[in-house]
Write a protein that holds these residues in place. Sequence first.
Motif, PDB file in Angstrom:
ATOM      1  N   GLN A 144       0.790  -1.230  -0.049  1.00 55.46           N
ATOM      2  CA  GLN A 144      -0.125   0.107   0.230  1.00 55.46           C
ATOM      3  C   GLN A 144       1.039   1.461   0.009  1.00 55.46           C
ATOM      4  OE1 GLN A 144      -3.283  -0.008  -0.574  1.00 55.46           O
ATOM      5  NE2 GLN A 144      -2.913   2.445  -0.779  1.00 55.46           N
ATOM      6  N   LEU A 145       1.805   1.207   0.784  1.00 51.09           N
ATOM      7  CA  LEU A 145       2.975   2.556   0.905  1.00 51.09           C
ATOM      8  C   LEU A 145       3.188   2.857  -0.579  1.00 51.09           C
ATOM      9  CD1 LEU A 145       4.388   1.532   4.261  1.00 51.09           C
ATOM     10  CD2 LEU A 145       3.059   3.793   3.523  1.00 51.09           C
ATOM     11  N   VAL A 146       3.804   1.733  -1.435  1.00 47.27           N
ATOM     12  CA  VAL A 146       4.491   1.632  -2.450  1.00 47.27           C
ATOM     13  C   VAL A 146       3.228   2.470  -3.547  1.00 47.27           C
ATOM     14  CG1 VAL A 146       5.466   0.626  -4.616  1.00 47.27           C
ATOM     15  CG2 VAL A 146       6.009   0.129  -2.252  1.00 47.27           C
ATOM     16  N   ASP A 147       2.177   1.785  -3.478  1.00 52.25           N
ATOM     17  CA  ASP A 147       0.925   2.287  -4.084  1.00 52.25           C
ATOM     18  C   ASP A 147       0.855   3.883  -3.928  1.00 52.25           C
ATOM     19  OD1 ASP A 147      -2.400   1.141  -4.668  1.00 52.25           O
ATOM     20  OD2 ASP A 147      -0.684   0.571  -5.845  1.00 52.25           O
ATOM     21  N   ASP A 148       0.852   4.226  -2.661  1.00 47.69           N
ATOM     22  CA  ASP A 148       0.967   5.758  -2.109  1.00 47.69           C
ATOM     23  C   ASP A 148       1.865   6.545  -2.944  1.00 47.69           C
ATOM     24  OD1 ASP A 148       0.195   5.230   1.394  1.00 47.69           O
ATOM     25  OD2 ASP A 148      -1.164   4.894  -0.468  1.00 47.69           O
ATOM     26  N   ALA A 149       2.995   6.003  -3.031  1.00 53.79           N
ATOM     27  CA  ALA A 149       4.107   6.964  -3.495  1.00 53.79           C
ATOM     28  C   ALA A 149       3.918   6.905  -5.231  1.00 53.79           C
ATOM     29  CB  ALA A 149       5.389   6.319  -3.254  1.00 53.79           C
ATOM     30  N   LEU A 150       3.596   5.751  -6.020  1.00 54.76           N
ATOM     31  CA  LEU A 150       3.429   5.493  -7.196  1.00 54.76           C
ATOM     32  C   LEU A 150       2.409   6.627  -7.727  1.00 54.76           C
ATOM     33  CD1 LEU A 150       4.042   1.858  -7.766  1.00 54.76           C
ATOM     34  CD2 LEU A 150       5.505   3.558  -8.671  1.00 54.76           C
ATOM     35  N   ASP A 151       1.459   7.010  -6.898  1.00 54.22           N
ATOM     36  CA  ASP A 151       0.283   7.847  -7.300  1.00 54.22           C
ATOM     37  C   ASP A 151       0.693   9.300  -7.436  1.00 54.22           C
ATOM     38  OD1 ASP A 151      -2.709   9.214  -5.838  1.00 54.22           O
ATOM     39  OD2 ASP A 151      -2.808   7.897  -7.592  1.00 54.22           O
ATOM     40  N   TYR A 152       2.067   9.500  -7.022  1.00 56.44           N
ATOM     41  CA  TYR A 152       2.465  10.728  -7.055  1.00 56.44           C
ATOM     42  C   TYR A 152       3.641  10.605  -8.398  1.00 56.44           C
ATOM     43  CZ  TYR A 152       0.258  12.790  -3.429  1.00 56.44           C
ATOM     44  OH  TYR A 152      -0.691  12.894  -2.341  1.00 56.44           O
ATOM     45  N   THR A 153       4.183   9.301  -8.621  1.00 58.65           N
ATOM     46  CA  THR A 153       5.634   9.149  -9.171  1.00 58.65           C
ATOM     47  C   THR A 153       5.118   8.530 -10.643  1.00 58.65           C
ATOM     48  OG1 THR A 153       6.320   7.464  -8.098  1.00 58.65           O
ATOM     49  CG2 THR A 153       6.960   9.542  -7.301  1.00 58.65           C
ATOM     50  N   GLY A 154       4.233   7.587 -10.475  1.00 60.07           N
ATOM     51  CA  GLY A 154       4.052   6.616 -11.455  1.00 60.07           C
ATOM     52  C   GLY A 154       3.525   7.272 -12.751  1.00 60.07           C
ATOM     53  N   THR A 155       3.557   6.782 -13.906  1.00 63.70           N
ATOM     54  CA  THR A 155       2.933   7.514 -14.788  1.00 63.70           C
ATOM     55  C   THR A 155       1.818   6.270 -15.528  1.00 63.70           C
ATOM     56  OG1 THR A 155       4.593   6.238 -16.520  1.00 63.70           O
ATOM     57  CG2 THR A 155       4.994   8.717 -15.797  1.00 63.70           C
ATOM     58  N   THR A 156       0.787   6.632 -15.818  1.00 59.97           N
ATOM     59  CA  THR A 156      -0.380   6.054 -16.274  1.00 59.97           C
ATOM     60  C   THR A 156      -0.333   5.824 -17.840  1.00 59.97           C
ATOM     61  OG1 THR A 156      -1.970   7.729 -16.694  1.00 59.97           O
ATOM     62  CG2 THR A 156      -2.045   6.773 -14.507  1.00 59.97           C
ATOM     63  N   LYS A 157      -0.682   4.634 -18.486  1.00 58.79           N
ATOM     64  CA  LYS A 157      -0.802   4.665 -19.626  1.00 58.79           C
ATOM     65  C   LYS A 157      -1.509   5.629 -20.572  1.00 58.79           C
ATOM     66  CE  LYS A 157      -0.478  -0.682 -19.514  1.00 58.79           C
ATOM     67  NZ  LYS A 157      -1.562  -1.553 -19.074  1.00 58.79           N
ATOM     68  N   LEU A 176      -2.429  10.624  -9.482  1.00 59.18           N
ATOM     69  CA  LEU A 176      -2.843  11.578  -8.419  1.00 59.18           C
ATOM     70  C   LEU A 176      -4.499  11.334  -8.067  1.00 59.18           C
ATOM     71  CD1 LEU A 176      -1.432  15.082  -9.633  1.00 59.18           C
ATOM     72  CD2 LEU A 176      -0.480  13.429  -7.974  1.00 59.18           C
ATOM     73  N   SER A 177      -4.779  10.177  -8.162  1.00 55.72           N
ATOM     74  CA  SER A 177      -6.060   9.869  -7.904  1.00 55.72           C
ATOM     75  C   SER A 177      -6.432   9.952  -6.223  1.00 55.72           C
ATOM     76  CB  SER A 177      -6.261   8.388  -8.129  1.00 55.72           C
ATOM     77  OG  SER A 177      -5.677   7.419  -7.692  1.00 55.72           O
ATOM     78  N   ASP A 178      -5.482   9.675  -5.302  1.00 61.14           N
ATOM     79  CA  ASP A 178      -5.612   9.988  -4.028  1.00 61.14           C
ATOM     80  C   ASP A 178      -5.996  11.393  -3.749  1.00 61.14           C
ATOM     81  OD1 ASP A 178      -3.092   7.605  -3.127  1.00 61.14           O
ATOM     82  OD2 ASP A 178      -5.348   7.198  -3.336  1.00 61.14           O
ATOM     83  N   LEU A 179      -5.167  12.303  -4.291  1.00 60.51           N
ATOM     84  CA  LEU A 179      -5.414  13.597  -4.049  1.00 60.51           C
ATOM     85  C   LEU A 179      -6.854  14.284  -4.530  1.00 60.51           C
ATOM     86  CD1 LEU A 179      -2.061  15.500  -4.715  1.00 60.51           C
ATOM     87  CD2 LEU A 179      -3.379  15.081  -2.642  1.00 60.51           C
ATOM     88  N   GLY A 180      -6.963  13.403  -5.733  1.00 59.49           N
ATOM     89  CA  GLY A 180      -8.271  13.911  -6.315  1.00 59.49           C
ATOM     90  C   GLY A 180      -9.395  13.510  -5.560  1.00 59.49           C
ATOM     91  N   GLN A 181      -9.398  12.494  -4.954  1.00 53.30           N
ATOM     92  CA  GLN A 181     -10.472  12.095  -3.978  1.00 53.30           C
ATOM     93  C   GLN A 181     -10.550  12.547  -2.495  1.00 53.30           C
ATOM     94  OE1 GLN A 181     -11.220   7.901  -3.953  1.00 53.30           O
ATOM     95  NE2 GLN A 181      -9.762   7.583  -5.722  1.00 53.30           N
ATOM     96  N   LYS A 213      -9.326  18.721   2.153  1.00 56.25           N
ATOM     97  CA  LYS A 213      -9.241  17.870   1.474  1.00 56.25           C
ATOM     98  C   LYS A 213      -9.023  17.938   0.119  1.00 56.25           C
ATOM     99  CE  LYS A 213     -12.668  15.003   4.343  1.00 56.25           C
ATOM    100  NZ  LYS A 213     -13.645  14.156   4.388  1.00 56.25           N
ATOM    101  N   PHE A 214      -7.990  19.088  -0.102  1.00 57.53           N
ATOM    102  CA  PHE A 214      -7.713  19.257  -1.337  1.00 57.53           C
ATOM    103  C   PHE A 214      -8.515  19.535  -2.390  1.00 57.53           C
ATOM    104  CE2 PHE A 214      -3.769  17.631   0.418  1.00 57.53           C
ATOM    105  CZ  PHE A 214      -4.135  16.306   0.726  1.00 57.53           C
ATOM    106  N   LYS A 215      -9.652  20.500  -2.102  1.00 58.73           N
ATOM    107  CA  LYS A 215     -10.743  20.748  -2.742  1.00 58.73           C
ATOM    108  C   LYS A 215     -10.593  21.198  -4.019  1.00 58.73           C
ATOM    109  CE  LYS A 215     -15.261  22.472  -1.680  1.00 58.73           C
ATOM    110  NZ  LYS A 215     -16.330  22.943  -0.288  1.00 58.73           N
ATOM    111  N   THR A 216      -9.717  22.382  -4.289  1.00 60.21           N
ATOM    112  CA  THR A 216      -9.598  22.894  -5.551  1.00 60.21           C
ATOM    113  C   THR A 216      -8.347  22.384  -6.158  1.00 60.21           C
ATOM    114  OG1 THR A 216      -8.236  24.676  -4.846  1.00 60.21           O
ATOM    115  CG2 THR A 216     -10.435  24.977  -4.595  1.00 60.21           C
TER     116      THR A 216
END
Lengths: 317, 419
Positions: free
Chosen positions: B302-315, B322-327, B351-354
């Motif tokens: 889960q922790l790696v998942d968390d980090a990848l949400d910021y650094t990984g690239t989606t296809k 940045l889906s966590d922030l988005g939610q 909650k990172f509203k804007t």
Amino acid sequence: MVTAEVPVLAMAAEYFFKLGVEGKRFRPMVLLLMSTSLMTSPSHGLQDLIFDDLRLRQQRIAEITEMIHVASLLHDDVLDHADTRRGISSLNHVMGNKLAVLAGDFLLARASVALASLRNTEVVELLSQVLEHLVTGEIMQLSVEDKDMSNMDYYMQKTFYKTASLMANSCKAIAVLAGQPEDVALLAFNYGRHLGLAYQLVDDALDYTGTTKTLGKPALSDLGQGIVTAPVLFALKEFPEMSKLIQRKFKTVTDINQAVEMVKESRGIAQTHALAAEHARKAVDAIANLPPNPSLHVQQCRRALIDIAHQVITRSK
Amino acid sequence: MMQAARGGRYLVRHLKVRQVSPLLKYAPWNTSLCQDAFVESPSVSAWQPTSSSRQFGAVLGLEHLNSNSQRGFMSAQEKVDPFSLVADELQVVANRLRSMVTAESTQVPVLAMAAEYFFKLGVEGKRFRPMVLLLMSTSLMTSPSHGLQDLIFDDLRLRQQRIAEITEMIHVASLLHDDVLDHADTRRGISSLNHVMGNKLAVLAGDFLLARASVALASLRNTEVVELLSQVLEHLVTGEIMQLSVEDKDMSNMDYYMQKTFYKTASLMANSCKAIAVLAGQPEDVALLAFNYGRHLGLAYQLVDDALDYTGTTKTLGKPALSDLGQGIVTAPVLFALKEFPEMSKLIQRKFKTVTDINQAVEMVKESRGIAQTHALAAEHARKAVDAIANLPPNPSLHVQQCRRALIDIAHQVITRSK
């Protein structure tokens, strides 16, 4: 068991308790009466609320049963975006779908843990099967194919899954915990099954004939949801034209009115009550066939179970 | 016992994590722990069931490769893909899961769509959980099994496979329920099943799987296993509730976050691993090791998942999701960044509203050591997972050692993956 450390669940808990009060905790009442009815040895001090280990476990069955029942109501209440005919479910309206799902899951999880704590594998099997039946019944209702829509057997099977299985299997679980042999456990199962079916059939009839406090007339909520119940299925035998209304799921107000007319002109209501009475009779038979027991208290509770079967079919909501 | 355990523990292969190694020296924890871990590993077979001095010596690494070759065991260089060790068996499990769902769907067509979703999820994750549980099953064998390669399974193995099936059913059921959207909830995007079928069916499909899991669980006729997996159900709900109803004072709390993460992610893995051990008749201390492997593996994942949400690239996007922030969900990188950037606190409260909030948060995370610290914490948990395997009672069987090695390799893969 339900009061949570998490504030948001307090609202779900409130809903839970309201439901219980409304139903006067019907299921737990039956299960506690069944517990006494199936006593194999005299119990002391039951009146003083001093409970032995067996009794506490049987009470746990009653709690688990109630949790499963309310969880299924909460999940049934989840609305689809397109689903406006159903009206407002109080918890769902107040809290949203997500919380209704979560509250239901919470109760199911608690029920599972409580079930596991009984450390009786047969009882776990019985109540796990109830979970499967509840889902199957709901699926049968949602995804009924045209050929099954007018089928009374399909309807009774679905009704067993959705309504009676919980009562039947929890009654059987009471017997299993009491160490009763298989034939007695089956009698307990049958009492619950026939009681549940009788209850639902009367419910079906009252939807057409009962009067609601607010409306002063029948709720017709089943028709309003496009749901086919026993009175309609009986009326269909006398009025073949009911068939196309069924296929359309009583889509328009005209459909609904026509269906009500046909039901009232047919013997549908009477036949539904008759079928309910037949099931109530079978429930009574099950109690009558329990092994004799000299204890006055046991006999009182068995009598009470018989009286409940009568009340179920004579009530006017 | 502890001394021998320390002496005998496996040291992990040197990790090639881009971001971790250069930044580790800034980590607030005892970095020596991290650095000690990265040495060449001895082969699994260095684990001799005889003297404790041998086990202690295994820490030193290379010199034991010679004795390994005397026994003709695998060398450390010959790495086996964990998945391949149980691929055939996984197919059997997958087929059972499939037939369980499709059998119903022929009678009840509407479930076919739910079944399809179910399988897609499984394929994507390569059935990660069942793979771990089958490897754990072999790793915990107390007596040699015959014909495991021929797919002839004894009763114990079948029951352990059942745990794998139950675990997968519970996992997918929780995903289906998590996907239920509120009317007001538009930030989450479209969930495929939910979008196609509606909330009601998603709830029903989830309930169906949970019911099936309950029946399968009951059929094992083992009350301790039933207790373990019932507790998982409770933890899943508790974790979700913790996430939904987090109070202001807990939003910035790392302990709260880790507890929630355990409930939501790691408890399933931990308790199902423990269930494997219980079915195998292992004593409590070994069952606890299995539990800890699952727990630390889940947390690391889960922790790696968390980090990848910021650094990984989606296809599709070619940039982080940045889906966590988005939610509006706070995860480890943000909590770490908060320590360096107190102004993160108000973004968290909002909650990172804007979109501005989201961009600011990303900036702060990237400027801080948040990502590196998250990876370091993940590595710490991976190390503890490896420790748990290292402390299992010795077993001379090659196959058992291969599977234990595979579990260790999985712990590595979890923290070195780039999604």
